[in-house]
Scaffold this active site. Sequence first.
Site, PDB file in Angstrom:
ATOM      1  N   LEU A 140       0.868  -1.174   0.000  1.00  0.00           N
ATOM      2  CA  LEU A 140       0.000   0.000   0.000  1.00  0.00           C
ATOM      3  C   LEU A 140       0.904   1.224   0.000  1.00  0.00           C
ATOM      4  O   LEU A 140       1.995   1.200   0.572  1.00  0.00           O
ATOM      5  CB  LEU A 140      -0.894   0.010   1.245  1.00  0.00           C
ATOM      6  N   ASP A 141       0.443   2.289  -0.634  1.00  0.00           N
ATOM      7  CA  ASP A 141       1.211   3.532  -0.623  1.00  0.00           C
ATOM      8  C   ASP A 141       1.390   4.038   0.808  1.00  0.00           C
ATOM      9  O   ASP A 141       0.608   3.698   1.699  1.00  0.00           O
ATOM     10  CB  ASP A 141       0.508   4.601  -1.462  1.00  0.00           C
ATOM     11  N   LYS A 142       2.403   4.856   0.989  1.00  0.00           N
ATOM     12  CA  LYS A 142       2.742   5.376   2.316  1.00  0.00           C
ATOM     13  C   LYS A 142       1.535   5.912   3.069  1.00  0.00           C
ATOM     14  O   LYS A 142       1.357   5.652   4.263  1.00  0.00           O
ATOM     15  CB  LYS A 142       3.800   6.477   2.172  1.00  0.00           C
ATOM     16  N   ARG A 239      -5.397   5.659  -7.666  1.00  0.00           N
ATOM     17  CA  ARG A 239      -5.162   7.104  -7.727  1.00  0.00           C
ATOM     18  C   ARG A 239      -5.029   7.596  -9.168  1.00  0.00           C
ATOM     19  O   ARG A 239      -5.589   8.637  -9.545  1.00  0.00           O
ATOM     20  CB  ARG A 239      -3.913   7.441  -6.913  1.00  0.00           C
TER      21      ARG A 239
END
Length: 317
Positions: A140-142, A239
């Site tokens: 998962l992104d930060k 996104r």
Amino acid sequence: MTNNLDNIERTAMVQPAECGRRLDQVAAELFGEFSRSRLQQWIKQGELKVDNLQRVPKHKLIGGETLTINAHLEPEGDWVAENIPLDIIFEDDHILVINKSANFVVHPAAGNRSGTILNALLYHCPSLRSVPRAGIVHRLDKDTTGLMVVAKTLQAHTDLVLQLQARTVRREYEAVAVGRVIAGGTVDQPIGRHPQQRTKMAVISDGKEARTHYRVLKQFEGHSHLRLKLETGRTHQIRVHMAHIKHPIVGDDTYAGRLRIHKGTSTELQDCLRQFGRQALHARELALVHPGTGEDIGWKTDLPEDMQNLLDALAAG
């Protein structure tokens, strides 16, 4: 059969029907819990033998041989274990599932050699040092929150990677998007590295196939609460896809551009939108086949407080 933290021992008999086939091909079928590249490495290192003799991967078998694995697992990286709390919602001998918080990098990289989920995993379960990427099979992104599964053994790692490649792992997200999304749909657009800005991804004609399914949970003035399902798992996929259809994720500094305030928005909601410090994206549900038991298993997690507060503020106007 032995399988402790550092050593793996396996034995299997080659059937007469396998006569003429390559060692690495037969080994991949007899020891299917390990990846082909791992088995080839063991053959080359003499840790996977034929009748106690070292052979090359392309060695032709005749049938009746005994294949034995006696492999020592070496650390996969020079990462440092760190005592960082993890929100673990499920754990057994095969996997663990964590509920990732915001501002938490998953894997060490340039500029983030410490303080990551990988560092925390090595402290929680030191045996993960011998599993590729400390058992991390997807990221998962930060600043994306929510559910991640981690493999605790080499066999579980191979199994989960195959499930992800077969697209049988179900991953569903919730997000707050800019604009009123009228109806659900699917974004089917290839994603690759942005041609000018190399730190970003983009929809490009020669990118890798990517599909995101979405539906509307609730509409607000100027915003929408969405449920999204990944069919593929490209970097920044949700996104990028939502920005592509002109409904970027709230708080996404990379893809949403300048903050848009809908006309008539209350001062309280304006403040809430301006202060929301990350992309409003949460991995809400995760489902897969358990690599140890073969059972279908899944988990759900509540929205984090900041996203729930944002939805409350949108509902209040």
